[in-house]
Enzyme design. Sequence first.
Site, PDB file in Angstrom:
ATOM      1  N   PHE A 109       0.747  -1.126   0.036  1.00 49.59           N
ATOM      2  CA  PHE A 109       0.085   0.006  -0.119  1.00 49.59           C
ATOM      3  C   PHE A 109       0.931   1.274  -0.031  1.00 49.59           C
ATOM      4  CE2 PHE A 109       0.814  -0.067   4.695  1.00 49.59           C
ATOM      5  CZ  PHE A 109       0.629   1.220   5.079  1.00 49.59           C
ATOM      6  N   LYS A 110       2.314   1.135   0.420  1.00 49.89           N
ATOM      7  CA  LYS A 110       2.965   2.420   0.626  1.00 49.89           C
ATOM      8  C   LYS A 110       3.141   2.951  -0.871  1.00 49.89           C
ATOM      9  CE  LYS A 110       3.497   1.505   4.753  1.00 49.89           C
ATOM     10  NZ  LYS A 110       4.874   1.321   5.481  1.00 49.89           N
TER      11      LYS A 110
END
Length: 463
Positions: A109-110
């Site tokens: 998700f980063k």
Amino acid sequence: MRYISTRGGIEPLQFQDAVMMGLARDGGLLLPQTLPTVDTEVLDRWQHLPYQYLAREILSLFIDDIPQADLEDLIERAYASFAHPQVTPVTKRGDVYILELFHGPTLAFKDVALQLLGNLFEYVLARTGGFMNILGATSGDTGSAAIAGVRGKNKINIFILHPHGRTSPIQALQMTTVLDPNVFNIAVRGTFDDAQSIVKAIFNDLDFRDRYRLGAVNSINWARVLAQVVYYVYAYLKLRKLGSGSVDFSVPTGNFGDIFAGYVAKTLLPAGCIHTLILATNANDILARFVSQGDYSRGQVQATSSPSMDIQIASNFERYLYYLRGEDGAAVKADMEGFAATGKLDLSAFTARVAQDFRSRAVSEEETIATIGAFHREHGYLLDPHTAVGVKAALDLREPSRPVVCLATAHPAKFGEAVTRAIGSEPPLPLALADLANRESRCVVLDAEVETVKEFVARNGLQ
């Protein structure tokens, strides 16, 4: 829109200055002076927008010093590298919805924030001249996503600290096999909290910070949080289209950054659209204890199969504390100085207030592995251990009358050992990970000491 520090010690900044500052110069974290809100008419207009267009609409509420055409270009380039056309698709599995945040270049998700942040850094430097040395700490996924966002970019060197031997093997290889000359990986002999403390200490050395023009990629950088707000709204609009006026989110979190983005989204949308944020932690339960008891006290870091959450000092917590304290920077400053000295904060007086935003659940290692196995058997869907923590909390705390969206924060193949324990076989490796073990890698191992890391940055940084 102007940005201020949670500790009240700086003059208001424009967005581009806030991006480049990262950590406020008074040691606090940057926030907008006011959090914007939208009404249902705006939601009607946003309802059918593709992800990139929704991102432009939301970011424009917080950014007024980048022309619209430039902002559109930054967003389009950020998400062109994502494998799924919806960027962050939503899928239903059993009693929960899964918000898949792992379709970016490093499968975590980063990427959603760091692909954009890398472009923002490059954009500002092109307009202002100069250079920057990015300094960050990672418990796993931030490092590879940050490196992917800036590798090969002109006038930027990046230094990423990770805890030696405490990430998954694939997480480490995703960082250390990037051999671009502007990338420096540092494995520190200690925990993520040690690495994060070193980064904050170096940023608070203002002379060093100015000399090497340090930039931040951790979620202490407001742009990281802002980019993550978008996928909460995107997921909510997906369920609104299906007739759900109110939605809960379950968020596996150790550093409070991702769930704070959810808090900003909750504030942005009309009341009740996001009803509750379920804060899910592993055995490192400082945040769960805060929500349930008002006990924000540091413990010993425990190693788990969800290493990105093996944290006992949540660097983004200060942003939420600012609102708990009635936007009183002096009170926040005193709180954080007290916490630094004692490792404890008694916030039990705010438990009722916190319950308006969050419910919490700490998930054990046994429950995490069992959830991966059960979810795979029942729904044919493979969870990584972080996502499993969020799914377990959601299943235990959800309200049957209201849909719950679980954030899937990483591809399960990044945590093959835990998945194998859960289902009895290794997860298939996607192409992006298939040959990592055969690539050349580069990393330096250093003691977890501020001066040692500063010396390494000084020797290898741009200046």
